[in-house]
Scaffold this motif. Structure first.
Motif: not given
Length: 190
Positions: A142-167
């Protein structure tokens, strides 16, 4: 969103709260937002402008489709380039599942309580609803920024969140080594 908070805590991340309703409060470099279908239009506009100026957003929950009075309002969805196109709820008759692709392809398919499918446009899709193929995990520029949207109620997965935040440019300062071999590689011969 309990799943997001639980995942952030499991990653040993320190975070604070920001009141988005206060107009002059400074937004952090990266914002994790538990979102719902309705969001004040002013807040949507502020988030869209912040993103365009270089902000980074992890949005977990629904991309807003209305303002707080129920009027159609898709300012943030328009900025993300990911408008909602479907909504599904899983129950005992229907096992709703989410599959992963791209950088998240190693993730196993997981059950979801509900999903909000997005028309991802040109955005990078990393999660889809099994069967319909609707995007529920999207990485947006989005312009100079970026976003990650996760629009599903799934169990919290540490690896997935770590990767999303890393990105989005966030890495935990403290991490658990996966095994003793990894610990030896990290520490070397002491």
């Amino acid at each position: 969103n309990q799943a997001m908070v639980r995942a952030l805590m499991q990653l040993h991340l320190r975070f604070t709260a920001v009141d988005l309703q206060v107009a002059d409060v400074a937004l952090p470099r990266v914002l994790a937002l538990a979102s719902t279908r309705a969001m004040d239009e002013g807040i949507q506009r502020r988030l869209a402008a912040w993103l365009a100026g270089g902000g980074r957003l992890l949005l977990v929950g629904e991309v807003p489709e209305a303002d707080m009075e129920g009027n159609a309002c898709t300012v943030l969805a328009d900025a993300l380039g990911g408008r909602p196109v479907s909504r599904q709820v899983g129950d005992w008759r229907y096992s709703l599942s989410v599959g992963f692709s791209g950088w998240a392809a190693d993730m196993a398919e997981v059950r979801a309580d509900w999903t909000q499918g997005l028309d991802a446009g040109a955005n990078d899709v990393f999660a889809k609803v099994y069967g319909s193929g609707d995007a529920v995990g999207v990485h947006c520029v989005v312009g100079q920024g970026e976003a990650i949207a996760l629009t599903a109620a799934i169990p919290p997965d540490r690896w997935l969140y770590r990767e999303m935040l890393h990105r989005l440019g966030i890495d935990p300062a403290l991490a658990l080594a996966p095994d003793i071999g990894e610990l030896h590689r990290l520490l070397g011969d002491i």
